[in-house]
Design a protein around this motif. Structure first.
Motif, PDB file in Angstrom:
ATOM      1  N   ARG A 176       0.834  -1.210   0.000  1.00 29.84           N
ATOM      2  CA  ARG A 176       0.000   0.000   0.000  1.00 29.84           C
ATOM      3  C   ARG A 176       0.864   1.253   0.000  1.00 29.84           C
ATOM      4  N   ARG A 177       1.953   1.187   0.758  1.00 27.60           N
ATOM      5  CA  ARG A 177       2.872   2.332   0.810  1.00 27.60           C
ATOM      6  C   ARG A 177       3.480   2.590  -0.568  1.00 27.60           C
ATOM      7  N   ASN A 178       3.882   1.513  -1.213  1.00 27.69           N
ATOM      8  CA  ASN A 178       4.463   1.611  -2.556  1.00 27.69           C
ATOM      9  C   ASN A 178       3.466   2.256  -3.517  1.00 27.69           C
ATOM     10  N   ALA A 179       2.202   1.805  -3.461  1.00 26.79           N
ATOM     11  CA  ALA A 179       1.182   2.339  -4.373  1.00 26.79           C
ATOM     12  C   ALA A 179       0.935   3.826  -4.087  1.00 26.79           C
ATOM     13  N   ALA A 180       0.909   4.183  -2.782  1.00 26.59           N
ATOM     14  CA  ALA A 180       0.664   5.581  -2.421  1.00 26.59           C
ATOM     15  C   ALA A 180       1.799   6.468  -2.923  1.00 26.59           C
ATOM     16  N   GLN A 181       3.010   5.956  -2.798  1.00 28.14           N
ATOM     17  CA  GLN A 181       4.183   6.716  -3.244  1.00 28.14           C
ATOM     18  C   GLN A 181       4.139   6.931  -4.765  1.00 28.14           C
ATOM     19  N   ALA A 203       2.822  14.470  -9.125  1.00 34.63           N
ATOM     20  CA  ALA A 203       3.881  15.466  -9.329  1.00 34.63           C
ATOM     21  C   ALA A 203       4.233  15.556 -10.821  1.00 34.63           C
ATOM     22  N   TYR A 204       4.255  14.410 -11.475  1.00 39.39           N
ATOM     23  CA  TYR A 204       4.535  14.382 -12.923  1.00 39.39           C
ATOM     24  C   TYR A 204       3.462  15.179 -13.689  1.00 39.39           C
ATOM     25  N   LEU A 205       2.194  14.932 -13.338  1.00 35.96           N
ATOM     26  CA  LEU A 205       1.096  15.633 -14.031  1.00 35.96           C
ATOM     27  C   LEU A 205       1.192  17.140 -13.816  1.00 35.96           C
ATOM     28  N   GLU A 206       1.556  17.496 -12.603  1.00 37.64           N
ATOM     29  CA  GLU A 206       1.710  18.906 -12.266  1.00 37.64           C
ATOM     30  C   GLU A 206       2.813  19.545 -13.140  1.00 37.64           C
ATOM     31  N   GLU A 207       3.897  18.811 -13.246  1.00 38.08           N
ATOM     32  CA  GLU A 207       5.028  19.245 -14.083  1.00 38.08           C
ATOM     33  C   GLU A 207       4.569  19.468 -15.526  1.00 38.08           C
ATOM     34  N   THR A 239       1.475   6.911  -6.685  1.00 42.41           N
ATOM     35  CA  THR A 239       0.387   7.846  -6.989  1.00 42.41           C
ATOM     36  C   THR A 239       0.837   9.279  -6.756  1.00 42.41           C
ATOM     37  N   HIS A 240       1.587   9.471  -5.672  1.00 37.82           N
ATOM     38  CA  HIS A 240       2.102  10.785  -5.320  1.00 37.82           C
ATOM     39  C   HIS A 240       3.082  11.273  -6.399  1.00 37.82           C
ATOM     40  N   GLN A 241       3.976  10.384  -6.824  1.00 33.28           N
ATOM     41  CA  GLN A 241       4.964  10.754  -7.855  1.00 33.28           C
ATOM     42  C   GLN A 241       4.273  11.056  -9.187  1.00 33.28           C
ATOM     43  N   TYR A 242       3.210  10.324  -9.448  1.00 38.92           N
ATOM     44  CA  TYR A 242       2.478  10.550 -10.703  1.00 38.92           C
ATOM     45  C   TYR A 242       1.765  11.907 -10.665  1.00 38.92           C
ATOM     46  N   GLY A 283       7.175 -15.120  -5.337  1.00 41.02           N
ATOM     47  CA  GLY A 283       7.986 -13.901  -5.189  1.00 41.02           C
ATOM     48  C   GLY A 283       8.028 -13.096  -6.469  1.00 41.02           C
ATOM     49  N   TYR A 284       8.181 -13.784  -7.582  1.00 43.20           N
ATOM     50  CA  TYR A 284       8.207 -13.078  -8.871  1.00 43.20           C
ATOM     51  C   TYR A 284       6.875 -12.359  -9.086  1.00 43.20           C
ATOM     52  N   ASN A 285       5.796 -13.077  -8.796  1.00 37.67           N
ATOM     53  CA  ASN A 285       4.446 -12.525  -8.949  1.00 37.67           C
ATOM     54  C   ASN A 285       4.259 -11.285  -8.065  1.00 37.67           C
ATOM     55  N   LEU A 286       4.821 -11.356  -6.863  1.00 38.40           N
ATOM     56  CA  LEU A 286       4.734 -10.228  -5.935  1.00 38.40           C
ATOM     57  C   LEU A 286       5.389  -8.987  -6.547  1.00 38.40           C
ATOM     58  N   GLY A 287       6.540  -9.172  -7.179  1.00 38.37           N
ATOM     59  CA  GLY A 287       7.238  -8.038  -7.793  1.00 38.37           C
ATOM     60  C   GLY A 287       6.543  -7.542  -9.039  1.00 38.37           C
ATOM     61  N   TYR A 288       6.109  -8.471  -9.878  1.00 38.51           N
ATOM     62  CA  TYR A 288       5.551  -8.091 -11.177  1.00 38.51           C
ATOM     63  C   TYR A 288       4.226  -7.358 -11.034  1.00 38.51           C
ATOM     64  N   GLU A 289       3.480  -7.677 -10.002  1.00 37.72           N
ATOM     65  CA  GLU A 289       2.123  -7.139  -9.880  1.00 37.72           C
ATOM     66  C   GLU A 289       2.036  -5.841  -9.064  1.00 37.72           C
ATOM     67  N   GLN A 290       3.175  -5.321  -8.595  1.00 37.06           N
ATOM     68  CA  GLN A 290       3.117  -4.024  -7.899  1.00 37.06           C
ATOM     69  C   GLN A 290       3.003  -2.910  -8.931  1.00 37.06           C
ATOM     70  N   LEU A 291       2.318  -1.845  -8.559  1.00 34.46           N
ATOM     71  CA  LEU A 291       2.106  -0.736  -9.494  1.00 34.46           C
ATOM     72  C   LEU A 291       3.392   0.075  -9.693  1.00 34.46           C
ATOM     73  N   PRO A 292       3.953   0.092 -10.907  1.00 34.64           N
ATOM     74  CA  PRO A 292       5.137   0.922 -11.118  1.00 34.64           C
ATOM     75  C   PRO A 292       4.767   2.283 -11.705  1.00 34.64           C
ATOM     76  N   LEU A 293       5.563   3.282 -11.389  1.00 32.30           N
ATOM     77  CA  LEU A 293       5.327   4.636 -11.892  1.00 32.30           C
ATOM     78  C   LEU A 293       5.367   4.666 -13.423  1.00 32.30           C
ATOM     79  N   HIS A 294       6.275   3.865 -14.011  1.00 35.66           N
ATOM     80  CA  HIS A 294       6.428   3.932 -15.472  1.00 35.66           C
ATOM     81  C   HIS A 294       5.154   3.524 -16.217  1.00 35.66           C
ATOM     82  N   LEU A 295       4.341   2.683 -15.570  1.00 40.57           N
ATOM     83  CA  LEU A 295       3.090   2.255 -16.211  1.00 40.57           C
ATOM     84  C   LEU A 295       2.148   3.454 -16.386  1.00 40.57           C
ATOM     85  N   LEU A 296       2.045   4.262 -15.345  1.00 40.06           N
ATOM     86  CA  LEU A 296       1.162   5.433 -15.387  1.00 40.06           C
ATOM     87  C   LEU A 296       1.660   6.463 -16.398  1.00 40.06           C
ATOM     88  N   ILE A 297       2.948   6.711 -16.368  1.00 45.23           N
ATOM     89  CA  ILE A 297       3.506   7.729 -17.281  1.00 45.23           C
ATOM     90  C   ILE A 297       3.429   7.235 -18.723  1.00 45.23           C
TER      91      ILE A 297
END
Ligand SMILES: [Fe+2]
Ligand SMILES: [Fe+2]
Length: 470
Positions: free
Chosen positions: A72-77, A84-88, A79-82, A200-214
């Motif tokens: 959840r922390r990762n996802a919140a972070q 900031a990107y939109l603002e930019e 979202t926050h970075q995204y 473990g691989y699934n755990l990594g692959y399924e987390q929301l990355p910033l690059h997906l949003l951008i």
């Protein structure tokens, strides 16, 4: 080699004869076509990848109990970075990832070997569907396959995306582009032996990355359908989606009697496998328009060397002589610029060479795929300020200020978009009726393999399996 026929290893694969496959690509092809016969290679490959993964840093929490909060922390972070990107961007900053359309299409092509086996790492979990500890993994896998609905099958969506931009020929991609895909296929084929690593691989692959949003945002800006990427933003969410289920899978499968510490150590190794090979950001950063253009022309040169007439001469040489020259294609492109056939950093429409390529009546119509045309277009255009997104339409006509109507996601999800029952599906239904329960289930699982799940028979098998497991 066309990705539209990955199970076909025959004549069509001419480039394969010219350039030997790298080890990752070879394993990738072998595991797609005959997984059962290549398990030793898959095992050796995974051991080597895991050895490399062990040397990488790991950001997982020390205790599995903290994983849900970590996700959840990762996802919140992100979202926050995204935000900031939109603002930019609102404040006038340029695109962060894609300089032009050719760059974006290069990215789609570069990550294609991974996206075309989306979900494959979970295939081996299907046979355990009755064990509720596997439910999060089996459900995730079936959702990757769209539960057998063509319009929601991730691999089919990606294949269509590639085809609609002429990016479906993956010839020339380096071996590194196949490493993640080979890892996914190997994990899927050896899930029994590598279950903690799969989890473990699934755990990594399924987390929301910033690059997906951008990526989704910038693809849309460039008039490239971002649906595949948007879909993953929603389906992989950390509250109820794949990211949440991935955490659940670690907790559910935590051993009660065996060595729990060893299990979590292996989960963390599998998690780090995601960081090997070329990730999305590395592919984006690796783009060099001129290098891509020259490589594209070099690939064409072999077939085009003798087909031009001698009528036209540039600096005293015929086109055939230029194409056969030892100094390579770059000198020909320089000559074309010196003689005014190509006017770089201007509207490509002003270049005579572009006029030969573009439009249905152009002398070289059909010689270049849409992707290749985009490379040439964007290279000629250079610093010229494009009036729109720089998108080319199917017949190569420059399309400015025209946005493709994107299909709203609601519409995509209607079951009516499923393909009507076809002969292969009818045959499959006949075949299945003759099988006992165990063989029926095994056949459905086999057809949900990475090389077949997106075919009519595979989609039907997925729908039947999905019903069975609900
Ligand atoms: Fe997916
Ligand atoms: Fe997913």
């Amino acid at each position: 080699m066309s990705v539209l026929s990955p199970v076909d290893t025959t004549q069509a694969d001419v480039p394969l004869a010219m350039a030997p496959l790298g080890p990752a690509q070879r394993l990738y092809q072998e595991l797609l076509q005959q997984p059962a016969e290549n398990l030793d290679d898959a095992r050796a490959f995974l051991h080597e990848q895991l050895r490399q993964a062990a040397a990488l840093p790991c950001d997982l929490p020390g205790e599995p109990a903290d994983l849900a909060a970590w996700s959840r922390r990762n996802a919140a972070q992100v979202t926050h970075q995204y935000a900031a990107y939109l603002e930019e961007r609102r404040n006038g900053a340029g695109r962060r990832y894609f300089a032009d359309r050719a760059h974006a299409l290069y990215f789609l092509r570069g990550v294609a070997p991974t996206k075309l086996v989306d979900g494959a790492w979970l295939h081996g979990t299907l046979r355990h569907w009755r064990d509720t500890r596997f439910t999060p993994l089996v459900r995730t896998f079936l959702e990757e396959l769209g539960d057998g609905v063509a319009a929601q099958n991730h691999v089919l969506l990606y294949r269509r995306l590639l085809a609609s931009h002429g990016c479906d020929d993956l010839t020339g991609l380096d071996d590194a582009h196949y490493l993640q895909g080979a890892t996914q296929l190997a994990l899927g084929a050896l899930a029994e032996e590598f279950l903690p690593e799969v989890i473990g691989y699934n755990l990594g692959y399924e987390q929301l990355p910033l690059h997906l949003l951008i990526s989704a945002f910038e693809l849309d800006e460039l008039d490239i359908d971002p649906y595949y990427f948007q879909l993953h933003v929603t389906i992989d969410n950390s509250a109820t989606g794949h990211a949440h289920r991935a955490v659940q899978a670690v907790l559910d499968n935590h051993p009660l009697v065996a060595d729990a510490e060893d299990f979590y150590r292996r989960v963390s190794l599998g998690y780090r496998l995601n960081d090997l090979g070329l990730g999305s950001r590395a592919v984006i950063a690796d783009f060099d328009l001129e290098r891509e253009l020259l490589e594209m022309f070099e690939r064409k040169r072999g077939v085009a060397g003798q087909v031009h007439s001698d009528y036209c001469r540039i600096e005293g040489r015929t086109v055939n002589q230029w194409l056969g020259a030892d100094e390579g294609i770059a000198s020909f492109l320089s000559a074309l610029q010196r003689r005014g056939w190509i006017r770089r950093h201007h509207d490509p429409a002003e270049s005579r060479f572009w006029q030969l390529v573009q439009g249905e009546r152009a002398a070289m119509f059909g010689v270049f795929s849409l992707y290749e045309q985009q490379l040439l277009h964007d290279w000629i255009a250079g610093t010229w300020e494009r009036p729109g997104t720089g998108a080319l339409s199917r017949n190569g006509v420059f399309r400015s200020r025209h946005r493709q109507p994107h299909m709203p996601s609601q519409e995509r999800q209607r079951p009516s978009l499923q393909p009507r029952e076809n002969p292969e599906q009818r045959q499959l239904l006949d075949e299945l009726q003759r099988l006992d329960e165990a063989r029926y289930e095994a056949r459905l699982i086999e057809l949900q393999g990475p090389a077949t799940h997106w075919t009519p028979a595979g989609l039907l098998a997925t729908r039947l399996f999905s019903e069975l497991t609900r």
